[in-house]
Design an enzyme around this catalytic site. Structure first.
Site, PDB file in Angstrom:
ATOM      1  N   ASP A  83      28.765  33.398  42.112  1.00 41.33           N
ATOM      2  CA  ASP A  83      30.026  32.893  42.665  1.00 41.33           C
ATOM      3  C   ASP A  83      29.815  32.346  44.082  1.00 41.33           C
ATOM      4  OD1 ASP A  83      32.743  32.396  42.732  1.00 41.33           O
ATOM      5  OD2 ASP A  83      33.346  34.453  42.269  1.00 41.33           O
ATOM      6  N   ASP A  88      39.613  28.973  37.911  1.00 34.25           N
ATOM      7  CA  ASP A  88      40.195  30.318  37.840  1.00 34.25           C
ATOM      8  C   ASP A  88      41.539  30.290  37.120  1.00 34.25           C
ATOM      9  OD1 ASP A  88      38.172  31.630  39.044  1.00 34.25           O
ATOM     10  OD2 ASP A  88      39.190  31.989  40.951  1.00 34.25           O
TER      11      ASP A  88
HETATM   12  C1  DGJ Z   1      36.278  33.950  41.942  1.00 30.41           C
HETATM   13  C2  DGJ Z   1      35.905  33.732  40.507  1.00 30.41           C
HETATM   14  O1  DGJ Z   1      36.194  32.435  40.120  1.00 30.41           O
HETATM   15  C3  DGJ Z   1      36.608  34.773  39.647  1.00 30.41           C
HETATM   16  O2  DGJ Z   1      36.347  34.547  38.293  1.00 30.41           O
HETATM   17  C4  DGJ Z   1      36.153  36.131  40.073  1.00 30.41           C
HETATM   18  O3  DGJ Z   1      34.776  36.278  39.793  1.00 30.41           O
HETATM   19  C5  DGJ Z   1      36.407  36.355  41.552  1.00 30.41           C
HETATM   20  N1  DGJ Z   1      35.875  35.289  42.345  1.00 30.41           N
HETATM   21  C6  DGJ Z   1      35.818  37.651  42.004  1.00 30.41           C
HETATM   22  O4  DGJ Z   1      35.910  37.836  43.357  1.00 30.41           O
END
Ligand code: DGJ
Length: 747
Positions: A487, A557
Site C-alpha cells: 500500500d 477503495d
Molecule cells: C488503503 C487501502 O486501499 C485499503 O484497502 C486498506 O488496505 C487500507 N489502506 C489499510 O490502511
C-alpha cells in the site's frame, strides 16, 4: 539499395545477414510478426509489427523526423525521405516545427522539446543530430549527438510483434568535461499526422472515485496530463488515446494510444502546433525537475509505450490488455490466474487478532476462497492510523505467538496466505521515526506535512532503501507468506533531501522510484513464490512501470458495486482485467450507504479478480450458499474474464443506467456476459445486447449464472445469431444484474 533488416519471431529478434541484405531477400511481410528495416538510400527507418507500420527518417538537417505511424503498409510502399516542413514565416523558420522523434531545445525550435538542459558555463543550446544506429535482439538503437556540446542521446525502440506496440526510451549521456543539468527529459514524442479533428480520451479521478473517462477536443495549444505528487496518482493516469474524427466508436475509427511506464511524477503533454501537427510528449514531469550529470554520467528515461489501431477504442484497449499480460507482467507471457481472495480490511479494520482472523479464515475456506489476506493492523503499535508504520514486527498483543499459528491455519485450510504492508511510509509515532527522523522527505527547518498521520520515507537514500528491503526480506523469510498487498497512502510534500547539495536534491524524483523498483525486483528474486499487489489507497499507483513488478492492482477503495461498474469500465480502457481486483463487501456500502443484493455485488466483482472483503462471520447460511454458488461459477469462467478479450457493450460512464461487458476466451470456446441495470427505466426493456468476437459459424449454448433471458431465447444458436440477433435480458428493477455463459458446442 541496401537495407538492414531485423525480424522478430516468437519474441526473439534475429538480425538477418550482416545488417545489409537486399530488400528482395527479406521474408515476405505476411510471415513476419515484426521487422525493423533501415533504408540507407533514403535514410529511413521502418518498423512493421502486428498491424502497424512506424517510420521515421534522417532529414537534410540531420534531425530524426517522424514519417508515418498507422496501419501496416505493403513492404514496397514508399515511405520518406524526410523533408522538414517549410518555413511559414520568419516566426516559424525551418526546423522550428519539425516533427522530430526526439528534439533537444536549441536552434530554431519552438515546439515542446524532449530534452532541455544547461551547462555550468551558461550554454543552454542543444541540437541533436543523427549519428548512428544498431539493430539487435532488443530492438532498434539510434544515437543522436550534439557534437559541440558533447552530449549524446541513445534512443531505444522495442517492438511487440503481436500487438504492434512500440516502446521508446532515451539515455542521455554527458561526454563533456563540465557538469550539465537536465531541466526536463521526456522518454519520447509521438507525432500524429497533421489534422484538426482529433480528440483526446484520458482518465481522471480522486480517492474512491478513480478512473473517470473524459474526452476533449485537441485544439491549438497544449493539454497536460500529469502527476506532480511524487507517485503515479489518480488525478490523471499516465495513459492517453487520441481518435481522429471525434466519433469514439468501440469498434471503428483510427486510434493512437499509449502509456508511460513510470510510477513517479510524470507528464504526458498533447500539443497541436501552428502547422496543426499533433505530438504527444511523455516522460519525467518537468515541474520541479532537475537532474545533474557530471562528466561521464547518464540518465535513463522511463519507457513510453504506444500503439495504433483502425478498429476503434475497444480494440485499442484489447491491444493494451494483451500487451500487459504477454509482455509487461512479471509472469508474462502466461501470468497465473488470480485466486479468489478474502481480505480482512472492511471486516476488522485495525482490530485484527489471532482468534478472529482464524475464524474468518475458516469461513472463507468454506465459501471456496483460495487466498486469505490479513490487512493493516498486525504490526508495531498499529491500533489506528496514528502509529506504527515503519515498525515491521508482529504486534504481540494481537498475535502472542507471532503469525505462524494463523499462517499454519490458513495453509491447513488449503489457502495461500497474504499480508498488508506500507513500506515507504512512517508514522511520527513509531520507533523507526524516533530513531531516524532524518529519513523522511523534508526541507530543513520547514514543516513536515502529514497525510493520514504519516510521512514519506526518502527511499532515494541508500540506507532507507536497504532498511525497507531488509524489513520485507525478513518478514518473507521468517514467515511462509505467498502474497504482499503493498500500500501507499499519501502524496509527497516538501520533497527535500537535505543530505545532498542543493543542485543534487531534485534527483529524488528519479532515484526514489528506481529504488522502489529495485526493492520489488530483489524481493521477487529472493522470494519467487510471492505475488504482490500494488495498492495506493485504491488506484493511485497503477501504471506499466509498477505493473512490470507486481501481479495485480487494487483499482479503488470504493467497493460499492454500482460505483464500481464505472470505475472498472474506466480502468479497462488502459489496463487488463487480469490484474484488476474487486471485492464483494457489505451492504449498505460504507461509501454511500447504498444497499444492493449479494447477487449484484458478486456479478460486479466477477468482472475482474474476485475477492471478498465483507463481514462474512455475520453472513446467514443463505448468504453463504449464494457466495458458494458464485465463487464456484467464477472458477469456471475466470480464465475467460481475466485473460480473454474484453468487449465493452454498454458504457456505465456519466452515471448511465446500464452497463454490460462481454469477455471471450482466447480459444473462442467460451464467452461471459455481464449486464447491469443501475436504475429501472419505467417499464422499458433492457437494450438488446449484441455479442462480439464469437465464431459466426460455431454454435454456442448459453447458461445462466444469474438472471434470465427473455422468453423465446434459444438455448443454442450460432455465433452469428448471438452477434446479429443479439440477446434480450429480463432486467427491470433497480440494481438488477445478470451473468450468462456461452459455451461453444460440437466442433
Ligand atoms: C488503503 C487501502 O486501499 C485499503 O484497502 C486498506 O488496505 C487500507 N489502506 C489499510 O490502511
Amino acid at each position: 539499395m541496401s537495407k538492414a533488416v531485423a525480424v522478430l519471431a516468437l519474441g526473439v529478434w534475429s538480425v538477418c545477414g550482416s545488417l545489409s541484405i537486399d530488400a528482395k531477400s527479406a521474408k515476405p511481410q505476411a510471415q513476419q510478426a515484426a521487422s525493423i528495416h533501415y533504408d540507407e538510400a533514403h535514410r529511413v527507418f521502418r518498423i512493421d509489427a502486428g498491424k502497424i507500420t512506424y517510420a521515421f527518417g534522417v532529414n537534410g538537417d540531420g534531425a530524426l523526423q517522424t514519417l508515418y505511424w498507422g496501419s501496416r503498409l505493403a513492404q514496397d510502399d514508399p515511405v520518406g525521405p524526410a523533408v522538414p516542413p517549410k518555413s511559414w514565416s520568419s516566426f516559424d523558420s525551418i526546423g522550428a516545427n519539425t516533427p522530430q522523434e526526439y528534439a533537444g531545445w536549441g536552434g530554431p525550435i519552438t515546439v515542446m522539446p524532449d530534452l532541455k538542459l544547461h551547462f555550468a558555463d551558461g550554454n543552454r543550446d542543444l541540437i541533436l543530430r543523427y549519428d548512428s544506429y544498431k539493430i539487435d535482439k532488443d530492438g532498434l538503437h539510434i544515437s543522436l549527438r550534439d557534437a559541440k556540446a558533447n552530449v549524446t542521446v541513445g534512443l531505444r525502440y522495442t517492438v511487440d510483434g503481436d500487438t504492434g506496440i512500440v516502446g521508446r526510451s532515451a539515455r542521455i549521456e554527458n561526454h563533456a568535461t563540465q557538469a550539465l543539468t537536465i531541466d526536463s527529459a521526456a522518454a519520447a514524442s509521438w507525432n500524429l499526422p497533421p489534422a484538426t479533428d482529433y480528440s483526446l480520451r484520458y482518465l481522471t479521478g480522486t480517492w474512491a472515485s478513480e478512473w473517470h473517462v473524459r474526452t476533449r477536443q485537441v485544439t491549438p495549444g497544449a493539454t497536460v496530463l500529469e502527476s506532480r505528487r511524487g507517485s503515479t496518482g489518480d488525478e490523471n493516469n499516465p495513459w492517453f488515446a487520441i481518435e481522429r474524427g471525434g466519433a469514439w466508436n468501440e469498434s471503428h475509427g483510427r486510434v493512437w494510444f499509449g502509456a508511460l511506464a513510470w510510477s513517479g511524477s510524470w507528464s504526458i503533454r498533447i500539443d497541436q502546433d501552428v502547422l496543426n501537427q499533433v505530438r504527444v510528449t511523455g516522460g519525467y514531469n518537468p515541474f520541479d525537475f532537475s537532474y545533474r550529470l557530471k562528466p561521464g554520467e547518464a540518465l535513463d528515461t522511463p519507457v513510453f509505450y504506444a500503439g495504433y489501431t483502425d478498429a476503434g477504442i475497444g480494440e485499442a484497449s484489447r491491444l493494451m490488455h494483451q500487451f500487459e499480460t504477454t509482455r509487461v507482467l512479471p509472469q508474462a507471457p502466461r501470468p497465473k490466474l488470480r485466486p479468489v481472495l478474502y481480505n480482512s480490511w472492511e471486516a476488522t479494520e485495525f482490530k485484527v487478532n489471532e482468534p478472529e482472523q482464524e475464524r474468518l479464515a475458516e469461513k472463507a475456506a468454506k465459501l471456496g476462497v483460495e487466498r486469505f489476506v490479513i490487512d493493516d493492523g498486525w504490526f508495531g503499535a498499529r491500533n489506528s492510523d496514528h502509529a506504527g508504520l515503519g515498525d515491521w514486527t508482529v504486534n504481540r498483543e494481537k498475535f502472542p505467538n507471532g503469525l505462524k499459528p494463523l499462517i499454519d491455519k490458513v495453509h491447513g485450510l488449503g489457502m495461500s496466505f497474504g499480508i498488508w504492508v506500507e513500506p515507504e511510509m512512517v508514522n511520527p509515532d513509531s520507533d523507526l521515526y524516533r530513531k531516524h527522523p532524518d529519513w523522511v522527505l523534508n526541507f530543513e527547518g520547514r514543516q513536515r506535512t502529514e497525510g493520514r498521520n504519516q510521512l514519506v520515507l526518502n527511499l532515494a537514500r541508500d540506507d532507507v532503501r536497504d532498511y525497507v528491503f531488509d524489513a520485507l526480506d525478513q518478514l518473507l523469510s521468517k514467515n511462509d507468506i505467498q502474497f504482499l498487498k503493498w500500500d501507499y497512502n499519501r502524496n509527497w510534500t516538501e520533497p527535500g533531501w537535505p543530505q545532498l547539495s542543493p543542485e543534487e536534491q531534485q534527483k529524488v524524483y528519479v532515484v526514489y522510484v528506481q529504488h522502489l523498483y529495485d526493492i520489488l525486483r530483489r524481493l521477487r528474486e529472493r522470494h519467487p513464490g510471492v505475488e504482490i499487489e500494488s495498492c495506493s489507497g485504491g488506484g493511485a499507483r497503477v501504471d506499466l512501470g509498477i505493473m512490470g513488478l507486481t501481479d495485480e492492482v487494487w483499482p479503488s477503495d470504493n467497493t460499492d458495486p454500482s460505483d464500481r461498474l464505472s470505475i472498472q469500465d474506466g480502468f479497462s480502457y488502459a489496463y487488463a482485467p487480469a490484474v484488476m481486483m474487486s471485492w464483494v463487501t457489505g451492504s449498505p456500502n460504507w461509501v454511500n450507504e447504498r444497499q444492493s443484493s449479494l447477487d449484484f455485488r458478486f456479478l460486479s466483482s466477477m468482472q475482474g479478480g474476485l475477492g471478498i472483503g465483507a463481514k462474512i462471520l455475520e453472513w446467514t447460511s443463505a448468504e453463504d450458499a449464494t457466495a458458494q454458488h458464485y465463487i464456484a461459477a467464477y472458477k469456471d469462467i475466470r480464465a475467460t474474464v481475466q485473460q480473454g478479450r474484453l468487449y465493452r457493450l454498454l458504457s456505465p460512464q456519466e452515471r448511465a443506467p446500464y452497463s454490460a461487458t462481454e469477455s471471450v476466451a482466447a480459444d473462442g470456446a467460451q464467452a461471459v456476459l455481464f449486464a447491469f441495470l443501475r436504475q429501472g427505466q419505467e417499464a422499458q426493456a433492457y437494450p438488446t445486447l449484441y455479442l462480439q468476437g464469437l465464431d459466426p459459424n460455431a454454435r454456442y449454448r448459453y447458461r445462466s449464472i444469474h438472471g434470465e433471458a427473455m422468453p423465446g431465447t434459444p438455448a443454442v444458436a450460432s455465433g452469428a445469431y448471438w452477434m446479429s440477433h443479439g440477446i434480450d435480458l429480463k432486467l427491470r428493477s433497480d440494481l438488477d444484474a445478470a451473468g450468462l455463459v456461452f459455451e461453444r458446442v460440437g466442433s
